[in-house]
Design a protein around this motif. Sequence first.
Motif, PDB file in Angstrom:
ATOM      1  N   PRO A  74       0.832  -1.203   0.000  1.00 34.66           N
ATOM      2  CA  PRO A  74       0.000   0.000   0.000  1.00 34.66           C
ATOM      3  C   PRO A  74       0.868   1.254   0.000  1.00 34.66           C
ATOM      4  CG  PRO A  74      -0.243  -1.240   2.062  1.00 34.66           C
ATOM      5  CD  PRO A  74       0.677  -2.012   1.180  1.00 34.66           C
ATOM      6  N   ASP A  75       0.359   2.312  -0.592  1.00 35.19           N
ATOM      7  CA  ASP A  75       1.120   3.553  -0.594  1.00 35.19           C
ATOM      8  C   ASP A  75       1.078   4.184   0.799  1.00 35.19           C
ATOM      9  OD1 ASP A  75      -1.394   4.669  -0.353  1.00 35.19           O
ATOM     10  OD2 ASP A  75      -1.402   5.593  -2.317  1.00 35.19           O
ATOM     11  N   GLU A 129       0.061   7.009   1.923  1.00 35.93           N
ATOM     12  CA  GLU A 129      -1.167   7.701   2.309  1.00 35.93           C
ATOM     13  C   GLU A 129      -2.205   6.726   2.849  1.00 35.93           C
ATOM     14  OE1 GLU A 129      -3.430  10.577   3.553  1.00 35.93           O
ATOM     15  OE2 GLU A 129      -1.428  10.901   2.739  1.00 35.93           O
ATOM     16  N   SER A 130      -2.333   5.563   2.239  1.00 36.16           N
ATOM     17  CA  SER A 130      -3.305   4.595   2.749  1.00 36.16           C
ATOM     18  C   SER A 130      -2.865   4.060   4.113  1.00 36.16           C
ATOM     19  CB  SER A 130      -3.518   3.456   1.757  1.00 36.16           C
ATOM     20  OG  SER A 130      -2.353   2.703   1.601  1.00 36.16           O
ATOM     21  N   LEU A 131      -1.551   3.938   4.341  1.00 38.33           N
ATOM     22  CA  LEU A 131      -1.060   3.531   5.654  1.00 38.33           C
ATOM     23  C   LEU A 131      -1.365   4.597   6.705  1.00 38.33           C
ATOM     24  CD1 LEU A 131       2.372   1.949   4.697  1.00 38.33           C
ATOM     25  CD2 LEU A 131       0.274   0.769   5.358  1.00 38.33           C
ATOM     26  N   ARG A 132      -1.206   5.863   6.335  1.00 35.24           N
ATOM     27  CA  ARG A 132      -1.534   6.956   7.262  1.00 35.24           C
ATOM     28  C   ARG A 132      -3.012   6.945   7.626  1.00 35.24           C
ATOM     29  NH1 ARG A 132       1.963  11.176   3.917  1.00 35.24           N
ATOM     30  NH2 ARG A 132       3.921  10.975   5.035  1.00 35.24           N
ATOM     31  N   GLN A 133      -3.860   6.738   6.622  1.00 36.47           N
ATOM     32  CA  GLN A 133      -5.303   6.705   6.868  1.00 36.47           C
ATOM     33  C   GLN A 133      -5.673   5.549   7.785  1.00 36.47           C
ATOM     34  OE1 GLN A 133      -6.977   6.599   2.947  1.00 36.47           O
ATOM     35  NE2 GLN A 133      -6.609   8.774   2.564  1.00 36.47           N
ATOM     36  N   ARG A 134      -5.044   4.399   7.571  1.00 37.49           N
ATOM     37  CA  ARG A 134      -5.328   3.245   8.425  1.00 37.49           C
ATOM     38  C   ARG A 134      -4.878   3.490   9.867  1.00 37.49           C
ATOM     39  NH1 ARG A 134      -2.612  -1.951   6.501  1.00 37.49           N
ATOM     40  NH2 ARG A 134      -1.324  -1.825   8.328  1.00 37.49           N
ATOM     41  N   ARG A 177      -4.580   6.413  11.340  1.00 39.95           N
ATOM     42  CA  ARG A 177      -5.467   7.404  11.936  1.00 39.95           C
ATOM     43  C   ARG A 177      -6.797   6.775  12.354  1.00 39.95           C
ATOM     44  NH1 ARG A 177      -6.738  13.553  10.349  1.00 39.95           N
ATOM     45  NH2 ARG A 177      -8.407  13.838  11.850  1.00 39.95           N
TER      46      ARG A 177
END
Length: 92
Positions: free
Chosen positions: A47-48, A50-55, A57
């Motif tokens: 995953p990129d 940004e998707s890791l950050r969203q997860r 959060r």
Amino acid sequence: MSAMYATITSKGQITLPVAARRALGLHEGQKLGIRIEGTTLVIDAPPDIESLRQRARAEAEAHGTWGTVPTANEGWVAHVDERYDERGRAKP
């Protein structure tokens, strides 16, 4: 997608077919995830960021910790309060 093939070089390298790279949106220099499932080698695009950050959060919000900044001292104070009385003696 139909079967695709690659050849392993003497250095253990393979070139992914262009159709596979396009299907996964891969680009030069990108890191890939590789795992073995039985007798199958699975290559996938991680995953990129940004998707890791969203997860991360979403998980922090679910636990009620989003927006808090814990410090090492907070944990130590809780430990001391739990185990020692006001004079510094261990609680029974």
